[in-house]
Design an enzyme around this catalytic site. Structure first.
Site, PDB file in Angstrom:
ATOM      1  CB  SER A   1       4.435   8.272  -1.255  1.00  0.00           C
ATOM      2  OG  SER A   1       4.360   7.587  -2.495  1.00  0.00           O
ATOM      3  CE  LYS A   2      -0.736  13.487   0.273  1.00  0.00           C
ATOM      4  NZ  LYS A   2      -1.057  14.904  -0.005  1.00  0.00           N
ATOM      5  NE  ARG A   3       5.597   5.550  -5.562  1.00  0.00           N
ATOM      6  CZ  ARG A   3       6.464   6.103  -4.751  1.00  0.00           C
ATOM      7  NH1 ARG A   3       6.312   7.377  -4.399  1.00  0.00           N
ATOM      8  NH2 ARG A   3       7.500   5.415  -4.276  1.00  0.00           N
TER       9      ARG A   3
END
Length: 477
Positions: free
Chosen positions: A251-253
């Site tokens: 994910s974006k993290r």
């Protein structure tokens, strides 16, 4: 059988690297089998789908080098290729199920469904739909419809087990009772994912479905629908998930996850594809660096079951390997794009640029990595490293500086813009033979006065690429 595969993204954002990997697998398999690769846009999420994202995804797929044979932008015999333009098809297929009593209108409200679910959970039962509307008579359905009650269409889930053979997961069995009667068409006429995908894949004659492991649970509902329609299911291949180093879904993290961002950061599409292919698939010759367009025939038996860890460090390394494979003139052109206007590199002749990028590329993973490397030839910043300070403190270093300053003055007087490797070697031999300076004081001393640094690449390559006026300036410091 003519192989037909598809990539079906939702245009709710930019192309995810996981989606790019799926697209690549489908493209490669179609290419290997002489088949057709279809791009289908699943845009029935009307609140989030935007045409700009569809266009961006198509653009990014083209940038990666994954052209499709059929799709919304190129047409084909099985269109439309946007789900939003296929609503009449979904209605026709749903009407068939209703007519054959394989599906039924359900008038239960959201509040009623929530209450039913809570009762089932409290009784420690599977929260399946309880079948309230399953056996309504035609007259009851007509009466509720005339009364203005909204309804969805539910599929009658058969009470039986289902099984299939997956090219990665092997023999998969879904026991009886895993799902209850599920919604296939919402009250507004928009189809639910599992229904729409079956109608589309059947209507478009898709023979193989290659997708991420997260879709494996959806396969049960889809097998039920294929059976109800009398259609033969495609062959399934559920590839491993992409996860971060924390073993959580990517994910974006974990950093950049869209192809667009990597494109903007000057990653090479060939490197992106090379790396993505290695995430869950192994090269038959155990190669790590390759051009996906020059692979041996791509087969479905080389996928691994385990999740693939996305490692940005390895991607950067592979990008560097592909950068070094570029033709020299291409590399020069790409380097010039990232340099600021007026950079002295741009004023150099072609031969100089060839020698410079040939030497620099071994230390580059990206085109802009050359910018600090060029300081070797044009910069005049003095190092603060302890080794440099030590070298400047030696009593032999001023001797070296004075001698080289004189040699540079001679070369400049002769109109030279650069010195040669042979001339540099003469300087080094003179310092060693005539000035009697040897070892560490010889090599570090020369480097200190000519580059203002304590360490770096071989001087016999660096010095001939450094303009005389730069050497002169450094020798005066």
């Amino acid at each position: 059988m003519t192989v037909r595969v598809r990539f079906a993204p939702s245009p709710t954002g930019y192309l995810h690297i996981g989606g790019a990997r799926t697209a690549m697998y489908n493209y490669l398999f179609a290419k290997a089998m002489g088949g057709t690769y279809v791009l289908r846009i699943e845009d029935t999420d009307t609140d989030r789908s935007e045409r700009k994202f569809e266009e961006a995804q198509i653009e990014d797929l083209k940038w990666l080098g994954l052209p499709h044979n059929e799709g919304p932008d190129v047409g084909g015999d099985y269109g439309p290729y946007r789900q939003s333009e296929r609503l009449h098809i979904y209605k026709e297929w749903a009407d068939k199920l209703l007519k054959e009593k394989k599906a039924y209108p359900c008038f239960c409200t959201e509040a009623e469904l929530t209450a039913k679910k809570e009762i089932a959970v409290a009784a420690k039962l599977a929260p399946h739909y309880d079948g309230t509307c399953r056996n309504l008579t035609d007259a009851e359905v007509e009466a509720k419809t005339k009364a203005g009650l909204e309804s969805v269409i539910r599929f009658k889930a058969p009470a039986k087990a289902y099984e299939f053979n997956d090219h990665v997961r092997g023999h998969v069995v879904f026991p009886e009772g895993m799902v209850g009667d599920f919604v296939i068409v919402r009250a507004n006429g928009i189809p639910v994912y599992n229904y729409a995908v079956v109608v589309d894949d059947a209507a478009m004659k898709i023979t193989h479905v290659i997708r991420a492991e997260e879709h494996l649970p959806n396969t049960l509902r889809q097998l039920m629908l294929y059976e109800a329609f009398g259609e033969t299911p495609p062959e399934f291949t559920h590839v491993s998930l992409l996860i971060g180093e924390d073993r959580q879904k990517l994910s974006k993290r974990h950093g950049a996850t869209s192809v667009r961002l990597y494109k903007e950061q000057n990653y090479l599409p060939s490197a992106m594809l090379n790396y993505l292919l290695l995430l869950g698939w192994s090269h038959p010759e155990e190669k790590d660096i390759f051009d996906i367009h020059e692979l041996p025939p791509f087969t479905l038996d080389r996928f691994t079951k385990s999740a693939a860890i996305y490692d940005i460090v390895k991607l950067n390394h592979i990008n560097g390997e592909h950068l070094r494979l570029l033709p020299t003139d291409t590399l020069i052109a790409e380097v010039e794009k990232v340099l600021p206007a007026g950079h002295p590199f741009l004023k150099m002749d072609h031969d100089w640029k060839v020698r410079c990028v040939t030497l620099s590329k071994e230390k580059m993973n990206f085109f802009n990595d050359i910018i600090p490397l060029l300081d070797l030839y044009f910069g005049s910043e003095v190092s603060t490293e302890a080794d440099y300070v030590e070298a400047r403190s030696w009593e032999t270093t001023p001797q070296i500086q004075a001698y080289l300053k004189g040699e540079i003055a001679k070369a400049k007087a002769e109109g030279k813009k650069f010195v040669t490797e042979a001339e540099y070697n003469e300087w080094s031999n003179h310092v060693k033979g005539e000035l009697k300076i040897k070892g560490k004081q010889l090599f570090m001393g020369i480097r200190a006065v000519l580059t203002l640094q304590a360490h770096g690449s071989d001087l016999k390559f660096i010095v001939p690429l450094t303009p005389i006026e730069v050497l002169e300036k450094r020798l005066s410091m």
